[in-house]
Design a protein around this motif. Structure first.
Motif, short mmCIF file in Angstrom:
data_model
loop_
_atom_site.label_atom_id
_atom_site.label_comp_id
_atom_site.label_asym_id
_atom_site.label_seq_id
_atom_site.Cartn_x
_atom_site.Cartn_y
_atom_site.Cartn_z
N UNK A 181 -47.79 41.86 70.97
CA UNK A 181 -48.97 42.30 70.20
C UNK A 181 -49.30 43.77 70.48
N UNK A 182 -48.32 44.51 70.91
CA UNK A 182 -48.53 45.93 71.20
C UNK A 182 -49.15 46.67 70.02
N UNK A 183 -48.70 46.31 68.81
CA UNK A 183 -49.20 46.99 67.61
C UNK A 183 -50.70 46.78 67.42
N UNK A 184 -51.24 45.67 67.94
CA UNK A 184 -52.67 45.41 67.80
C UNK A 184 -53.52 46.35 68.67
N UNK A 185 -52.88 47.01 69.63
CA UNK A 185 -53.60 47.93 70.51
C UNK A 185 -53.30 49.39 70.16
N UNK A 186 -52.78 49.61 68.96
CA UNK A 186 -52.38 50.95 68.55
C UNK A 186 -53.51 51.97 68.60
N UNK A 187 -54.68 51.59 68.12
CA UNK A 187 -55.81 52.53 68.12
C UNK A 187 -56.19 52.95 69.53
N UNK A 188 -56.19 51.98 70.44
CA UNK A 188 -56.52 52.29 71.84
C UNK A 188 -55.47 53.19 72.46
N UNK A 189 -54.21 52.85 72.30
CA UNK A 189 -53.13 53.57 72.98
C UNK A 189 -52.88 54.96 72.41
N UNK A 190 -52.96 55.10 71.10
CA UNK A 190 -52.55 56.35 70.47
C UNK A 190 -53.70 57.23 69.99
N UNK A 191 -54.91 56.68 69.93
CA UNK A 191 -56.04 57.47 69.45
C UNK A 191 -57.17 57.57 70.47
N UNK A 192 -57.75 56.43 70.83
CA UNK A 192 -58.96 56.45 71.64
C UNK A 192 -58.73 56.88 73.08
N UNK A 193 -57.67 56.37 73.71
CA UNK A 193 -57.39 56.74 75.10
C UNK A 193 -57.03 58.23 75.23
N UNK A 194 -56.09 58.75 74.42
CA UNK A 194 -55.81 60.19 74.51
C UNK A 194 -57.02 61.06 74.19
N UNK A 195 -57.82 60.63 73.22
CA UNK A 195 -58.99 61.42 72.80
C UNK A 195 -60.03 61.51 73.91
N UNK A 196 -60.31 60.37 74.56
CA UNK A 196 -61.33 60.40 75.60
C UNK A 196 -60.85 61.19 76.81
N UNK A 197 -59.55 61.17 77.07
CA UNK A 197 -59.02 62.00 78.15
C UNK A 197 -59.15 63.48 77.83
N UNK A 198 -58.85 63.84 76.59
CA UNK A 198 -58.96 65.23 76.17
C UNK A 198 -60.42 65.70 76.25
N UNK A 199 -61.34 64.87 75.78
CA UNK A 199 -62.75 65.23 75.80
C UNK A 199 -63.30 65.34 77.21
N UNK A 200 -62.97 64.38 78.07
CA UNK A 200 -63.49 64.42 79.44
C UNK A 200 -62.92 65.61 80.20
N UNK A 201 -61.65 65.93 79.97
CA UNK A 201 -61.05 67.09 80.64
C UNK A 201 -61.73 68.38 80.21
N UNK A 202 -61.98 68.53 78.90
CA UNK A 202 -62.68 69.72 78.40
C UNK A 202 -64.12 69.77 78.91
N UNK A 203 -64.76 68.59 78.96
CA UNK A 203 -66.14 68.53 79.45
C UNK A 203 -66.21 69.02 80.89
N UNK A 204 -65.29 68.57 81.71
CA UNK A 204 -65.27 68.98 83.11
C UNK A 204 -65.01 70.47 83.23
N UNK A 205 -64.07 70.97 82.43
CA UNK A 205 -63.73 72.39 82.46
C UNK A 205 -64.93 73.26 82.09
N UNK A 206 -65.59 72.90 81.00
CA UNK A 206 -66.74 73.70 80.54
C UNK A 206 -67.91 73.57 81.51
N UNK A 207 -68.11 72.39 82.05
CA UNK A 207 -69.22 72.17 82.98
C UNK A 207 -69.08 73.02 84.25
N UNK A 208 -67.86 73.40 84.58
CA UNK A 208 -67.62 74.20 85.78
C UNK A 208 -67.76 75.70 85.52
N UNK A 209 -68.05 76.08 84.29
CA UNK A 209 -68.29 77.49 84.02
C UNK A 209 -69.49 77.98 84.84
#
Length: 226
Positions: free
Chosen positions: A139-167
């Motif tokens: 059922x890997x295909x049923x988790x496509x949104x999580x694996x390919x969209x939501x998980x990478x997106x939240x990692x990108x956002x949290x990394x940028x958030x941390x970077x900007x917060x340290x300015x």
């Protein structure tokens, strides 16, 4: 390694093809030393190679020969997966595991992120969904949104958030961007909760059905006792 070789070969091809194209576009082929056109073509090839290697570096590398336990191999085979499907599944899940580790680190980096993680169990839910996918690999295909969209997106956002917060110096615009980013991270955390709920919904329905059947079997006995 194969991907790196492919990138370098493509870069060389770009270099060779771009030399006559550049000369033809400027319509001065022969008026300039060929070294100039070769240099421009080489520059384009190097730019392509540099950008491609940076993108490749961001992706966790999958080691196809990584050891797989006999139990897990049997688990995949019992699920009816071919060797290619097993390789693809393990590659995907290896990348997801690396991303979840990054998420766990990011969500503990700042008080605001820790609060979001506490409110929505973002890290725990992601780990639970990971285990659920491994349990039911077909059922890997049923988790496509999580694996390919939501998980990478939240990692990108949290990394940028941390970077900007340290300015060291923050303006009103900086705080506005941080607020918007936090709201987006919160929304993605809720979406990941929904991803998990959707993935295990079938199991929940099965359990509910079993409970209903059990209750129907128990009820007549109680009536007889009454």
């Amino acid at each position: 390694m194969f991907k790196k070789i492919t990138i370098w070969c493509t870069g060389m091809l770009i270099t060779l093809v771009s030399i006559p194209i550049l000369a033809t576009c400027f319509d001065i082929y022969g008026d300039w030393d060929n070294f100039i056109w070769f240099s421009l073509g080489l520059l384009l090839g190097l730019i392509y190679v540099t950008i491609s290697l940076k993108r490749l570096k961001r992706q966790p590398e999958y080691k196809k020969d990584q050891h797989i336990s006999p139990q897990m191999l049997k688990h995949y085979q019992d699920a009816g997966m071919s060797d290619d499907e097993i390789d693809f599944f393990r590659q995907t899940m290896q990348q997801a595991e690396a991303q979840i580790k990054v998420l766990a680190t990011n969500m503990q980096a700042l008080p605001k992120l820790r609060a979001i993680d506490l409110n929505h169990d973002t890290t725990k839910v992601s780990q639970s969904l990971f285990r659920a996918i491994v349990k039911d690999p077909k059922r890997l295909h049923n988790a496509g949104d999580f694996l390919y969209r939501h998980l990478p997106s939240i990692n990108e956002l949290t990394s940028k958030y941390i970077e900007i917060n340290h300015h060291e110096v923050k303006t009103a615009d900086t705080y506005l961007v941080l607020d918007k980013s936090a709201a987006a991270i919160d929304a993605l955390s809720q979406q990941i909760q929904q991803d998990y709920a959707d993935f295990v919904a079938e199991d929940v329905d099965d359990l509910d059905t079993e409970v209903s059947v059990a209750q129907q079997q128990i009820t007549p006995d109680h009536k007889e006792e009454d």
